[in-house]
Design an enzyme around this catalytic site. Structure first.
Site, PDB file in Angstrom:
ATOM      1  CB  SER A 236       3.869   6.851  46.942  1.00 43.17           C
ATOM      2  OG  SER A 236       3.246   7.839  47.721  1.00 43.17           O
TER       3      SER A 236
ATOM      4  CG  ASP B 269       1.177   4.106  53.725  1.00 41.60           C
ATOM      5  OD1 ASP B 269       1.004   5.312  53.995  1.00 41.60           O
ATOM      6  OD2 ASP B 269       1.313   3.678  52.560  1.00 41.60           O
TER       7      ASP B 269
ATOM      8  CG  HIS C  88       4.235   6.073  52.334  1.00 41.00           C
ATOM      9  ND1 HIS C  88       3.175   5.717  51.541  1.00 41.00           N
ATOM     10  CD2 HIS C  88       4.941   6.990  51.622  1.00 41.00           C
ATOM     11  CE1 HIS C  88       3.216   6.392  50.408  1.00 41.00           C
ATOM     12  NE2 HIS C  88       4.290   7.166  50.418  1.00 41.00           N
TER      13      HIS C  88
END
Length: 302
Positions: free
Chosen positions: A144, A244, A274
């Site tokens: 991320s 995601d 995610h």
């Protein structure tokens, strides 16, 4: 899937509560882990950068995985990511070094980025100090916002004339700056930005805390997809999650790296949300991701 969605929060008001909750969820006795803590001096000498080193139960590879955690540049730390890094060490058989970079909003861009850059540069310039016999064995890994930092660190190393890592593993990285469903160029923002694990509003809040100046948010050191020059970047494994909102921009970055002449492997995990790298070890998306990670690490490091 919606049962596993994060409760909707106001990131700009609640980030300190999110940090506390993350630490509580990760509060497993440290006796379970084979870890050691150290600290490196920042380039300007104003602070130290904590690094937690994880030894695998069985060492099967000579690589060092230099890990930058996720959390929107605002949450997450080496404590809350200790379970995930322990899993990373055990399932790859590699030593993992997790970097506790400074967080926004107390330390906005580029503070956290410079911490990650500092640790990566020191490791690549002195691999013996990092515990490996060759710099080609140092692999940048991030998920991320940490994937964003890994990608940008690789760009900075090339731009500043230093050794670039031979490999990087980017897990559902943030690569773009616009996550508004009305203006984003990516369908995944509109398709998955309001219902699952991470929302477009939360990403925008994180970005505002990380980069308070709107004019800087499209800077390539914030949004690497905006970079004009992506040549001479590491061999890259880029893994995205189907459900995601960051899926499309991550894959767009992989394609841009490939078009610039880099070696890139891309893999999308169907049905994944995610943040899957922090799931329990029995979770299918996690197991599927590690199949790809291990195959990538088994390849030619150069």
């Amino acid at each position: 899937m919606r049962l596993f969605a994060a409760p909707r929060v106001n990131v700009q008001e609640d980030y300190e509560q999110i940090r506390r909750l993350q630490r509580q969820l990760a509060a497993i006795p440290t006796s379970r882990y084979q870890i050691s803590d150290l600290a490196l001096d920042a380039a300007d000498g104003t602070h130290q950068i904590p690094v937690r080193v994880f030894q695998p139960q069985e060492k099967r590879r000579d690589d060092l995985l230099l890990f930058f955690h996720g959390g929107g540049w605002v949450t997450g730390d080496i404590d809350s990511y200790t379970p995930a890094c322990d899993t990373l060490a055990d399932l790859t058989g590699c030593v993992v070094a997790s970097v506790d970079y400074r967080l926004a909003p107390e330390h906005p861009f580029p503070a956290g980025l410079e911490d990650c850059y500092r640790v990566a540069r020191l490791a690549l310039e002195d691999p013996a100090r990092a515990g490996v016999d060759d710099a080609s064995r140092i692999v940048l890994v991030g998920d991320s916002a940490g994937g964003n930092l890994a990608a940008v660190v690789s760009l900075l190393l090339r731009e500043r004339g230093h050794r670039v890592p031979s490999r990087q593993i980017l897990l559902y990285p943030v690569t773009n700056w616009d996550h508004h469903p009305e203006t984003s160029p990516f369908d995944s923002v509109r398709d998955h930005g309001s219902d699952y694990r991470l929302t477009d509003a939360e990403v925008r809040d994180y970005l505002e805390l990380y980069v308070p100046d709107p004019a800087l948010r499209s800077d390539p050191h914030v949004a690497p997809l905006m970079a004009d020059d992506l040549t001479r970047q590491p061999k890259t494994l880029l893994i995205t999650a189907e459900l995601d909102l960051l899926c499309d921009e991550g894959e767009a970055y992989g394609l841009a790296l490939r078009e610039a002449g880099n070696t890139v492997e891309m893999y999308r995990i169907d049905g994944a949300l995610h943040g899957f790298i922090t799931l329990p070890r029995f979770a299918r998306p996690l197991r599927e991701a590690y199949q790809q990670i291990n195959a990538f690490l088994d390849g030619d490091p150069t």
